[in-house]
Scaffold this active site. Structure first.
Site, PDB file in Angstrom:
ATOM      1  N   ARG A 189       0.818  -1.216   0.000  1.00 17.48           N
ATOM      2  CA  ARG A 189       0.000   0.000   0.000  1.00 17.48           C
ATOM      3  C   ARG A 189       0.849   1.262   0.000  1.00 17.48           C
ATOM      4  O   ARG A 189       0.568   2.218   0.707  1.00 17.48           O
ATOM      5  CB  ARG A 189      -0.912  -0.002   1.215  1.00 17.48           C
ATOM      6  CG  ARG A 189      -1.894  -1.149   1.210  1.00 17.48           C
ATOM      7  CD  ARG A 189      -2.819  -1.094   2.384  1.00 17.48           C
ATOM      8  NE  ARG A 189      -3.727  -2.228   2.377  1.00 17.48           N
ATOM      9  CZ  ARG A 189      -4.537  -2.520   3.357  1.00 17.48           C
ATOM     10  NH1 ARG A 189      -4.575  -1.756   4.433  1.00 17.48           N
ATOM     11  NH2 ARG A 189      -5.330  -3.568   3.276  1.00 17.48           N
ATOM     12  N   CYS A 190       1.880   1.266  -0.797  1.00 22.36           N
ATOM     13  CA  CYS A 190       2.841   2.364  -0.843  1.00 22.36           C
ATOM     14  C   CYS A 190       2.777   3.028  -2.212  1.00 22.36           C
ATOM     15  O   CYS A 190       2.428   2.385  -3.205  1.00 22.36           O
ATOM     16  CB  CYS A 190       4.244   1.786  -0.596  1.00 22.36           C
ATOM     17  SG  CYS A 190       5.595   2.952  -0.716  1.00 22.36           S
ATOM     18  N   GLY A 191       3.130   4.284  -2.263  1.00 20.44           N
ATOM     19  CA  GLY A 191       3.199   4.965  -3.552  1.00 20.44           C
ATOM     20  C   GLY A 191       4.210   4.335  -4.488  1.00 20.44           C
ATOM     21  O   GLY A 191       4.121   4.489  -5.710  1.00 20.44           O
TER      22      GLY A 191
END
Length: 162
Positions: free
Chosen positions: A35-37
């Protein structure tokens, strides 16, 4: 003891070592998060796996939830996400901590390596990359924003593969 002899389980909980994850190949060890950019880097990492796997290379994904809780899933959820969203075929380890008092022993060694600017120490964010030669020597460190197909990273991989 070699870095490759350091115990680290597979994502499914099967006991092993970093060497069992790398299979004796040159490896790009990357702390990953769903769930990271930077999560779209999984695409590039999988491309590296496909491009160089037959030449003695592997990516090793190391899930970590230390950066803003961006890898909260269970082992099953992480595996499902990686396989269905990005088609990940490279090995994944158990979820570990890469910094602090709970730092996994693999990362205790990896973080001693300096990046291109000469800075060693803590992992700064998800998707920090460490290039480990087949003999277990850490030969490069690439910070999170470095794209998997960055020219310097690709050159470093190719230099290890001959």
């Amino acid at each position: 003891m070699s870095l490759l002899d350091t115990s680290i389980a597979r994502l499914d909980g099967t006991p092993g070592t970093l060497g069992s994850l790398t299979g004796g190949r040159t490896a790009l060890v990357v702390n990953v998060a769903s769930r990271c950019g930077l999560t779209p880097q999984y695409t590039g990492l999988e491309q590296l796996q496909k491009e160089y796997g037959a030449r003695g290379f592997t990516v090793v994904g190391v899930p970590c939830n230390q950066f803003m809780g961006q890898e909260p899933g269970t082992a099953e959820e992480i595996q499902e996400f990686c396989s269905t969203t990005y088609g990940v075929s490279f090995p994944l380890s158990e979820k570990v901590e890469v910094n602090g008092d709970g730092r996994h022993p693999v990362y205790a060694v990896l973080t001693e390596t300096a990046d291109a600017e000469g800075t060693a120490g803590d992992v700064t964010w998800n998707f920090e990359k460490f290039l480990v030669a087949a003999d277990g020597t850490v030969v490069g460190r690439f910070r999170p924003p470095v794209d998997p197909h960055d020219a310097a990273l690709v050159a470093a991989i190719e230099a290890q593969l001959g």
